[in-house]
Scaffold this motif. Structure first.
Motif, mmCIF file in Angstrom:
data_model
loop_
_atom_site.group_PDB
_atom_site.id
_atom_site.type_symbol
_atom_site.label_atom_id
_atom_site.label_comp_id
_atom_site.label_asym_id
_atom_site.label_seq_id
_atom_site.Cartn_x
_atom_site.Cartn_y
_atom_site.Cartn_z
ATOM 1 N N PHE A 56 -5.104 1.254 -3.367
ATOM 2 C CA PHE A 56 -4.559 0.688 -4.608
ATOM 3 C C PHE A 56 -5.196 1.359 -5.819
ATOM 4 C CE2 PHE A 56 -4.593 -2.320 -8.110
ATOM 5 C CZ PHE A 56 -3.276 -2.722 -8.159
ATOM 6 N N LEU A 57 -6.514 1.522 -5.802
ATOM 7 C CA LEU A 57 -7.198 2.175 -6.924
ATOM 8 C C LEU A 57 -6.771 3.635 -7.051
ATOM 9 C CD1 LEU A 57 -10.808 0.725 -6.545
ATOM 10 C CD2 LEU A 57 -9.106 0.143 -8.288
ATOM 11 N N LYS A 58 -6.606 4.295 -5.935
ATOM 12 C CA LYS A 58 -6.196 5.695 -5.953
ATOM 13 C C LYS A 58 -4.844 5.878 -6.631
ATOM 14 C CE LYS A 58 -5.657 10.032 -4.627
ATOM 15 N NZ LYS A 58 -6.404 11.154 -5.241
ATOM 16 N N LYS A 59 -3.905 4.976 -6.372
ATOM 17 C CA LYS A 59 -2.547 5.130 -6.893
ATOM 18 C C LYS A 59 -2.360 4.525 -8.283
ATOM 19 C CE LYS A 59 0.165 6.836 -4.854
ATOM 20 N NZ LYS A 59 0.489 8.259 -4.686
ATOM 21 N N ASN A 60 -3.148 3.527 -8.647
ATOM 22 C CA ASN A 60 -2.902 2.792 -9.887
ATOM 23 C C ASN A 60 -3.930 3.033 -10.977
ATOM 24 O OD1 ASN A 60 -0.518 0.774 -9.248
ATOM 25 N ND2 ASN A 60 -1.844 0.767 -7.455
ATOM 26 N N LEU A 61 -5.157 3.416 -10.618
ATOM 27 C CA LEU A 61 -6.170 3.629 -11.642
ATOM 28 C C LEU A 61 -5.791 4.721 -12.635
ATOM 29 C CD1 LEU A 61 -8.916 2.672 -12.637
ATOM 30 C CD2 LEU A 61 -9.991 4.364 -11.134
ATOM 31 N N PRO A 62 -5.231 5.847 -12.217
ATOM 32 C CA PRO A 62 -4.824 6.854 -13.216
ATOM 33 C C PRO A 62 -3.802 6.352 -14.219
ATOM 34 C CG PRO A 62 -4.899 7.826 -11.024
ATOM 35 C CD PRO A 62 -5.058 6.346 -10.843
ATOM 36 N N LEU A 63 -2.933 5.426 -13.789
ATOM 37 C CA LEU A 63 -1.937 4.877 -14.714
ATOM 38 C C LEU A 63 -2.604 4.057 -15.810
ATOM 39 C CD1 LEU A 63 0.766 3.755 -12.118
ATOM 40 C CD2 LEU A 63 0.667 5.884 -13.416
ATOM 41 N N HIS A 64 -3.638 3.273 -15.448
ATOM 42 C CA HIS A 64 -4.338 2.468 -16.432
ATOM 43 C C HIS A 64 -5.193 3.325 -17.359
ATOM 44 C CE1 HIS A 64 -3.202 -1.519 -14.938
ATOM 45 N NE2 HIS A 64 -3.294 -1.000 -13.716
#
Length: 207
Positions: free
Chosen positions: A196-204
């Motif tokens: 989840f962090l791998k896929k969503n952290l860059p968006l945030h």
């Protein structure tokens, strides 16, 4: 394993029936229609969403001809509109008021007729028997496009094939990069958090 999988599916897809995109696509699939919704509220929300989409498509079709030109709907049975008289200001005001009310009345009649046509198409389609699971929904709409023209156009919008599967394949690749031979002791919950962090952290971080 089966119990864990069932709990995960129920957790992630418990609100799927309330998503208009999936609900409308399910209703427009002649193999399913409204037969597999789990509650009356879900069916009602899905039908409301379908009605809105069909009305939008009907308005779009009524505005343009197949050549893309604007088309003005005409009613051959309507009476001619009043014209303003140049000799009296009071008569002009009365004529303009009557003309304004006549335009509003015509608009309401057109909307009422459009709404009735939409409801008839939807009701007729949903009350018919579903087709076998092995049949193609695209073949069904190709055959029944004459009976349900607006529904067929809406189905072509919602039943189109996904443009790509790259995102889902990248997700599997991300999982294989995180859970590898050097991290073979990762539990399912911790692996899910890392993915989840791998896929969503860059968006945030971009925000």
């Amino acid at each position: 394993m089966k119990t864990t999988l069932l709990e995960a599916v129920q957790k992630r897809f418990k609100t799927i029936e309330n998503e208009p995109l999936y609900a409308v696509a399910t209703l427009l699939d002649p193999r399913f229609k409204d037969r597999y919704f789990t509650s009356a509220d879900s069916i009602k929300h899905a039908k409301d969403a379908l009605t809105q989409e069909v009305e939008k498509m009907e308005v779009l079709q009524s505005r343009t001809t197949p050549e893309g030109a604007e088309r003005v709907p005409e009613n051959p049975h309507k009476a001619p509109r009043m014209e303003a008289q140049p000799d009296s200001s009071s008569s002009r005001k009365s004529s303009l008021k009557g003309l304004f009310e006549e335009i509003l009345q015509e608009h309401d009649e057109e909307r009422g007729a459009s709404s009735t046509s939409t409801q008839v198409q939807i009701q007729t389609y949903l009350t018919e028997q579903t087709v076998p699971r092995s049949d193609s929904p695209f073949h069904y709409w190709g055959v029944n496009a004459i009976r349900f023209p607006t529904l067929a156009a809406t189905a072509a919008k919602f039943l189109c094939a996904p443009c790509t599967s790259v995102d889902s394949e990248r997700l599997f690749s991300a999982a294989s990069n995180i859970v590898d031979a050097r991290r073979n002791r990762l539990g399912g919950e911790r692996a899910e958090m890392l993915i989840f962090l791998k896929k969503n952290l860059p968006l945030h971080l971009k925000l």
